[in-house]
Design an enzyme around this catalytic site. Sequence first.
Site, PDB file in Angstrom:
ATOM      1  N   GLU A 108      10.260   9.586 -11.517  1.00  0.00           N
ATOM      2  CA  GLU A 108       9.355   8.860 -10.625  1.00  0.00           C
ATOM      3  C   GLU A 108       9.124   9.791  -9.336  1.00  0.00           C
ATOM      4  O   GLU A 108       8.110  10.017  -8.970  1.00  0.00           O
ATOM      5  CB  GLU A 108       9.857   7.479 -10.147  1.00  0.00           C
ATOM      6  CG  GLU A 108      10.194   6.425 -11.368  1.00  0.00           C
ATOM      7  CD  GLU A 108      10.647   5.438 -10.629  1.00  0.00           C
ATOM      8  OE1 GLU A 108       9.911   4.393 -10.397  1.00  0.00           O
ATOM      9  OE2 GLU A 108      11.920   5.374 -10.202  1.00  0.00           O
ATOM     10  N   TYR A 123      -9.832  -1.882  10.770  1.00  0.00           N
ATOM     11  CA  TYR A 123      -8.977  -1.735   9.387  1.00  0.00           C
ATOM     12  C   TYR A 123      -8.892  -0.402   8.877  1.00  0.00           C
ATOM     13  O   TYR A 123      -7.989  -0.064   8.183  1.00  0.00           O
ATOM     14  CB  TYR A 123      -9.716  -2.897   8.117  1.00  0.00           C
ATOM     15  CG  TYR A 123     -11.042  -2.675   7.859  1.00  0.00           C
ATOM     16  CD1 TYR A 123     -11.403  -1.469   7.067  1.00  0.00           C
ATOM     17  CD2 TYR A 123     -12.076  -3.317   8.523  1.00  0.00           C
ATOM     18  CE1 TYR A 123     -12.781  -1.373   6.770  1.00  0.00           C
ATOM     19  CE2 TYR A 123     -13.241  -3.122   8.001  1.00  0.00           C
ATOM     20  CZ  TYR A 123     -13.500  -2.305   7.354  1.00  0.00           C
ATOM     21  OH  TYR A 123     -14.981  -1.663   6.789  1.00  0.00           O
ATOM     22  N   LEU A 153      11.135   0.870  -2.716  1.00  0.00           N
ATOM     23  CA  LEU A 153       9.848   0.225  -1.980  1.00  0.00           C
ATOM     24  C   LEU A 153      10.140  -0.499  -0.600  1.00  0.00           C
ATOM     25  O   LEU A 153       9.263  -0.544   0.227  1.00  0.00           O
ATOM     26  CB  LEU A 153       9.271  -0.716  -3.030  1.00  0.00           C
ATOM     27  CG  LEU A 153       8.717  -0.115  -4.222  1.00  0.00           C
ATOM     28  CD1 LEU A 153       8.048  -1.229  -5.118  1.00  0.00           C
ATOM     29  CD2 LEU A 153       7.802   0.792  -3.994  1.00  0.00           C
ATOM     30  N   GLU A 154      11.538  -1.286  -0.667  1.00  0.00           N
ATOM     31  CA  GLU A 154      11.793  -1.623   0.581  1.00  0.00           C
ATOM     32  C   GLU A 154      11.516  -1.058   1.966  1.00  0.00           C
ATOM     33  O   GLU A 154      11.354  -1.123   2.953  1.00  0.00           O
ATOM     34  CB  GLU A 154      13.435  -2.267   0.502  1.00  0.00           C
ATOM     35  CG  GLU A 154      13.346  -3.437  -0.255  1.00  0.00           C
ATOM     36  CD  GLU A 154      13.726  -3.033  -1.967  1.00  0.00           C
ATOM     37  OE1 GLU A 154      14.355  -3.916  -2.580  1.00  0.00           O
ATOM     38  OE2 GLU A 154      13.539  -1.591  -1.960  1.00  0.00           O
ATOM     39  N   LYS A 178       4.472  -1.226  -7.225  1.00  0.00           N
ATOM     40  CA  LYS A 178       4.491  -0.237  -7.960  1.00  0.00           C
ATOM     41  C   LYS A 178       4.173  -0.739  -9.106  1.00  0.00           C
ATOM     42  O   LYS A 178       4.329  -1.640  -9.991  1.00  0.00           O
ATOM     43  CB  LYS A 178       6.040   0.263  -8.177  1.00  0.00           C
ATOM     44  CG  LYS A 178       5.901   1.329  -9.216  1.00  0.00           C
ATOM     45  CD  LYS A 178       7.392   1.852  -9.488  1.00  0.00           C
ATOM     46  CE  LYS A 178       8.113   2.433  -8.235  1.00  0.00           C
ATOM     47  NZ  LYS A 178       9.365   2.954  -8.489  1.00  0.00           N
TER      48      LYS A 178
END
Length: 117
Positions: free
Chosen positions: A22, A54, A72-73, A99
């Site tokens: 990955e 934005y 991801l955390e 993901k």
Amino acid sequence: MKTSIQIDNIRFYAYHGVMEQEQIVGNHFTVSILLEADVVKATATDELDETISYADVCDVVKEEMEIPSKLLEHVAGRIYRRLRSTFPKITALEVKVYKLNPPGCGEAERAGVILRD
């Protein structure tokens, strides 16, 4: 009047993951942001400085997504903290990082993390 700004499914190609593959090959990710802030004045004045752009939020998210992480955390936490520190008008925040087609999950569409207060 309660006001929110929402940005859904910003798409990225990035190199987040625990597995070495990955980190080398990368994967597709999406990020969604929901923030609450007192931007009521912008509804009357039509002035950008009365709201949170934005586009500026997306720039912060993009910069954080470019930094590889195993978890991801960790990515979501960096985005969350950076948005909070960059835009003091934010009173509540939700950050979703997904993901797409995660390895090791069979036919899962996505796996992700949601941080919110």
